[in-house]
Design a protein around this motif. Structure first.
Motif, PDB file in Angstrom:
ATOM      1  N   LEU A 169      23.011 -40.456  38.905  1.00  0.00           N
ATOM      2  CA  LEU A 169      21.867 -41.251  39.365  1.00  0.00           C
ATOM      3  C   LEU A 169      20.560 -40.772  38.747  1.00  0.00           C
ATOM      4  CD1 LEU A 169      22.563 -41.829  43.181  1.00  0.00           C
ATOM      5  CD2 LEU A 169      23.098 -43.324  41.255  1.00  0.00           C
ATOM      6  N   ASN A 170      20.460 -39.451  38.555  1.00  0.00           N
ATOM      7  CA  ASN A 170      19.232 -38.888  37.997  1.00  0.00           C
ATOM      8  C   ASN A 170      19.180 -38.966  36.476  1.00  0.00           C
ATOM      9  OD1 ASN A 170      18.115 -38.123  40.497  1.00  0.00           O
ATOM     10  ND2 ASN A 170      19.372 -36.265  40.544  1.00  0.00           N
ATOM     11  N   TYR A 171      20.299 -39.341  35.878  1.00  0.00           N
ATOM     12  CA  TYR A 171      20.410 -39.361  34.411  1.00  0.00           C
ATOM     13  C   TYR A 171      19.639 -40.531  33.798  1.00  0.00           C
ATOM     14  CZ  TYR A 171      22.679 -39.391  29.803  1.00  0.00           C
ATOM     15  OH  TYR A 171      22.941 -39.380  28.452  1.00  0.00           O
ATOM     16  N   THR A 172      19.468 -41.608  34.552  1.00  0.00           N
ATOM     17  CA  THR A 172      18.835 -42.806  34.004  1.00  0.00           C
ATOM     18  C   THR A 172      17.701 -43.305  34.901  1.00  0.00           C
ATOM     19  OG1 THR A 172      19.221 -45.106  33.342  1.00  0.00           O
ATOM     20  CG2 THR A 172      20.528 -44.282  35.176  1.00  0.00           C
ATOM     21  N   ASP A 173      16.721 -43.953  34.274  1.00  0.00           N
ATOM     22  CA  ASP A 173      15.636 -44.605  35.010  1.00  0.00           C
ATOM     23  C   ASP A 173      15.920 -46.089  35.184  1.00  0.00           C
ATOM     24  OD1 ASP A 173      14.138 -42.253  35.213  1.00  0.00           O
ATOM     25  OD2 ASP A 173      13.264 -42.546  33.220  1.00  0.00           O
ATOM     26  N   ASN A 174      17.040 -46.563  34.652  1.00  0.00           N
ATOM     27  CA  ASN A 174      17.401 -47.970  34.744  1.00  0.00           C
ATOM     28  C   ASN A 174      17.809 -48.307  36.188  1.00  0.00           C
ATOM     29  OD1 ASN A 174      18.910 -50.468  34.664  1.00  0.00           O
ATOM     30  ND2 ASN A 174      19.026 -50.230  32.448  1.00  0.00           N
ATOM     31  N   LYS A 175      16.960 -49.065  36.872  1.00  0.00           N
ATOM     32  CA  LYS A 175      17.212 -49.378  38.281  1.00  0.00           C
ATOM     33  C   LYS A 175      18.476 -50.201  38.475  1.00  0.00           C
ATOM     34  CE  LYS A 175      12.315 -49.189  39.548  1.00  0.00           C
ATOM     35  NZ  LYS A 175      11.154 -49.959  40.072  1.00  0.00           N
ATOM     36  N   SER A 176      18.768 -51.068  37.507  1.00  0.00           N
ATOM     37  CA  SER A 176      19.974 -51.897  37.599  1.00  0.00           C
ATOM     38  C   SER A 176      21.231 -51.036  37.588  1.00  0.00           C
ATOM     39  CB  SER A 176      20.018 -52.892  36.430  1.00  0.00           C
ATOM     40  OG  SER A 176      18.885 -53.722  36.435  1.00  0.00           O
ATOM     41  N   TYR A 177      21.259 -50.034  36.706  1.00  0.00           N
ATOM     42  CA  TYR A 177      22.411 -49.149  36.630  1.00  0.00           C
ATOM     43  C   TYR A 177      22.540 -48.319  37.900  1.00  0.00           C
ATOM     44  CZ  TYR A 177      23.116 -50.151  31.642  1.00  0.00           C
ATOM     45  OH  TYR A 177      23.377 -50.757  30.431  1.00  0.00           O
ATOM     46  N   LYS A 178      21.386 -47.817  38.396  1.00  0.00           N
ATOM     47  CA  LYS A 178      21.402 -46.997  39.608  1.00  0.00           C
ATOM     48  C   LYS A 178      22.009 -47.768  40.785  1.00  0.00           C
ATOM     49  CE  LYS A 178      17.356 -44.006  38.795  1.00  0.00           C
ATOM     50  NZ  LYS A 178      17.939 -42.676  39.017  1.00  0.00           N
ATOM     51  N   ILE A 179      21.528 -49.011  41.001  1.00  0.00           N
ATOM     52  CA  ILE A 179      22.010 -49.775  42.149  1.00  0.00           C
ATOM     53  C   ILE A 179      23.488 -50.111  41.995  1.00  0.00           C
ATOM     54  CG2 ILE A 179      21.476 -52.106  41.309  1.00  0.00           C
ATOM     55  CD1 ILE A 179      20.862 -50.770  44.873  1.00  0.00           C
ATOM     56  N   MET A 180      23.933 -50.324  40.760  1.00  0.00           N
ATOM     57  CA  MET A 180      25.341 -50.633  40.522  1.00  0.00           C
ATOM     58  C   MET A 180      26.228 -49.437  40.891  1.00  0.00           C
ATOM     59  SD  MET A 180      27.397 -51.403  37.062  1.00  0.00           S
ATOM     60  CE  MET A 180      27.265 -49.662  36.779  1.00  0.00           C
ATOM     61  N   PHE A 181      25.822 -48.231  40.472  1.00  0.00           N
ATOM     62  CA  PHE A 181      26.596 -47.038  40.789  1.00  0.00           C
ATOM     63  C   PHE A 181      26.582 -46.771  42.297  1.00  0.00           C
ATOM     64  CE2 PHE A 181      25.296 -45.659  36.322  1.00  0.00           C
ATOM     65  CZ  PHE A 181      26.488 -46.075  35.774  1.00  0.00           C
ATOM     66  N   GLN A 182      25.457 -47.046  42.946  1.00  0.00           N
ATOM     67  CA  GLN A 182      25.367 -46.830  44.392  1.00  0.00           C
ATOM     68  C   GLN A 182      26.260 -47.801  45.163  1.00  0.00           C
ATOM     69  OE1 GLN A 182      21.063 -47.133  44.314  1.00  0.00           O
ATOM     70  NE2 GLN A 182      20.838 -45.001  45.001  1.00  0.00           N
ATOM     71  N   ILE A 183      26.270 -49.056  44.751  1.00  0.00           N
ATOM     72  CA  ILE A 183      27.152 -50.035  45.389  1.00  0.00           C
ATOM     73  C   ILE A 183      28.615 -49.631  45.196  1.00  0.00           C
ATOM     74  CG2 ILE A 183      27.960 -52.430  45.328  1.00  0.00           C
ATOM     75  CD1 ILE A 183      25.098 -53.230  44.531  1.00  0.00           C
ATOM     76  N   ALA A 184      28.960 -49.195  43.974  1.00  0.00           N
ATOM     77  CA  ALA A 184      30.330 -48.783  43.677  1.00  0.00           C
ATOM     78  C   ALA A 184      30.736 -47.579  44.537  1.00  0.00           C
ATOM     79  CB  ALA A 184      30.463 -48.433  42.199  1.00  0.00           C
ATOM     80  N   TYR A 185      29.815 -46.642  44.717  1.00  0.00           N
ATOM     81  CA  TYR A 185      30.105 -45.409  45.456  1.00  0.00           C
ATOM     82  C   TYR A 185      30.342 -45.683  46.935  1.00  0.00           C
ATOM     83  CZ  TYR A 185      29.621 -40.485  46.849  1.00  0.00           C
ATOM     84  OH  TYR A 185      29.842 -39.209  47.348  1.00  0.00           O
ATOM     85  N   TYR A 186      29.560 -46.591  47.505  1.00  0.00           N
ATOM     86  CA  TYR A 186      29.622 -46.835  48.949  1.00  0.00           C
ATOM     87  C   TYR A 186      30.549 -47.981  49.358  1.00  0.00           C
ATOM     88  CZ  TYR A 186      25.715 -43.617  49.746  1.00  0.00           C
ATOM     89  OH  TYR A 186      24.918 -42.494  49.822  1.00  0.00           O
ATOM     90  N   THR A 187      31.074 -48.731  48.396  1.00  0.00           N
ATOM     91  CA  THR A 187      31.933 -49.871  48.763  1.00  0.00           C
ATOM     92  C   THR A 187      33.282 -49.891  48.053  1.00  0.00           C
ATOM     93  OG1 THR A 187      31.126 -51.364  47.012  1.00  0.00           O
ATOM     94  CG2 THR A 187      29.864 -51.296  49.085  1.00  0.00           C
ATOM     95  N   GLY A 188      33.404 -49.185  46.930  1.00  0.00           N
ATOM     96  CA  GLY A 188      34.662 -49.219  46.190  1.00  0.00           C
ATOM     97  C   GLY A 188      34.891 -50.544  45.479  1.00  0.00           C
TER      98      GLY A 188
END
Length: 353
Positions: free
Chosen positions: A178-197
């Motif tokens: 999450l800290n590797y990129t400033d791209n908000k789109s990528y961050k939200i995608m990884f967060q959705i994947a982490y919390y929902t599968g």
């Protein structure tokens, strides 16, 4: 020119060289050199052409394996992502060997030899993927009357042993990502994947109105894919009730989504610029992240991590099936069984320590 001349220290010699098609319709080469006269070379060529012609069983058949494969893909009810993978498998491992072969002339030995060749160069996983494509194509051919029988009973898959890689994303690696990129789109995608599968195609197809904060649910009704033949992004819709469903939003993710959506100008959820993201962009990003951080994270690992968290917190297999949206209960049980096996060593250590 089928007769070629060579000159060396011993004098002039002749070579017979010509192309032909074998009984499977594949292009082949024949060559033999060392003839002392052009007449002898020509005589040998005539003999070999007759011999090859006699050995080729001429059966009235027009459809090649490639014809039937692409026809089966056009008529398929597989997911678009799966169709894309099958096309890649075909181009990489099958096309060169049997693509031009007439499908009703292919037999067990030809197909098994192809799998043996793949097994020598690739992992057993690759070999099994190639077999899936071959089996799907032959079943389609049989069902449509192109062949009278499927030309094999049981094929053997071999291959190199792949290095076993971790399947669970550790929390430290997740935060680093999450800290590797400033791209908000990528961050939200990884967060959705982490919390929902959720699967990558499902996440990339999300829109604002799929999020219901009142009922705390995400509606999964679409899947994004990239068609490499047409070179364009497409949206497909699940064919099973299990895949198209609602899933609960964890409290942590709810707060993250609320803040993100309040600042989002467009309907498409996972892109602040209003355009869909190609899955390959995500794969390339993760490849760079893994290289820079000497780690290993894939999008599918998010789903496996989510499943592992369900298992560790005693979520029943039936509840997990609903959350993971597996069509068959046996799929969920297979995953849970593997997770149980992975923890057996820890369990036995605790018992005797």
């Amino acid at each position: 020119m089928s007769i070629r001349t060579f000159e060396n220290k011993k004098g002039i010699t002749y070579e017979v060289r010509f192309t032909y098609k074998d009984k499977y319709g594949r292009k082949k080469y024949y060559s033999k050199r060392g003839f002392t006269s052009e007449r002898k070379a020509k005589k040998h060529e005539d003999y070999m052409r007759v011999k090859i012609k006699e050995s080729n069983c001429e059966i009235n058949c027009t459809k090649t394996f490639e014809n039937v494969f692409y026809e089966s893909m056009e008529q398929s009810d597989l997911k678009q992502n799966t169709i894309g993978l099958y096309k890649e498998y075909y181009k990489l491992w099958i096309k060169k060997e049997i693509g031009t072969a007439k499908i009703n002339l292919l037999d067990y030995s030809i197909i098994q030899n192809l799998l043996n060749k793949i097994g020598k160069e690739k992992t057993i996983s690759v070999c099994k993927s190639a077999l899936k494509v071959i089996s799907y194509t032959f079943k389609y051919a049989y069902n449509n009357g192109y062949i009278e029988r499927i030309p094999y009973a049981k094929l053997k898959t071999t291959g190199k042993t792949s290095v076993k890689k971790k399947k669970i994303i550790q929390e430290d690696d997740y935060l680093t990502l999450l800290n590797y990129t400033d791209n908000k789109s990528y961050k939200i995608m990884f967060q959705i994947a982490y919390y929902t599968g959720m699967r990558i195609g499902e996440i990339l197809a999300l829109e604002k109105n799929d999020i219901d904060f009142y009922n705390n649910t995400i509606e999964i009704s679409k899947n994004l894919y990239y068609d490499k033949d047409l070179k364009e992004i497409g949206i497909s819709y699940p064919k099973t009730q299990e895949s198209a469903n609602y899933i609960p939003i964890p409290s942590k993710l709810k707060q993250i989504l609320k803040e993100y959506i309040n600042n989002l100008e467009y309907d498409i959820l996972v892109n602040e610029n209003g355009n869909y993201i190609k899955p390959s962009n995500i794969y390339n990003f993760l490849h760079k992240f893994n290289k820079d951080n000497d780690t290993y994270i894939t999008m599918h690992m998010f789903r496996h991590t989510y499943t592992s968290k369900l298992y560790e917190n005693d979520v029943t297999p039936k509840e997990a099936q609903r959350l993971l949206r597996h069509k068959h209960f046996s799929t969920t049980m297979d995953v849970y069984t593997h997770l149980k096996e992975d923890t057996l060593q820890d369990t036995i250590d605790k018992v005797f320590n």
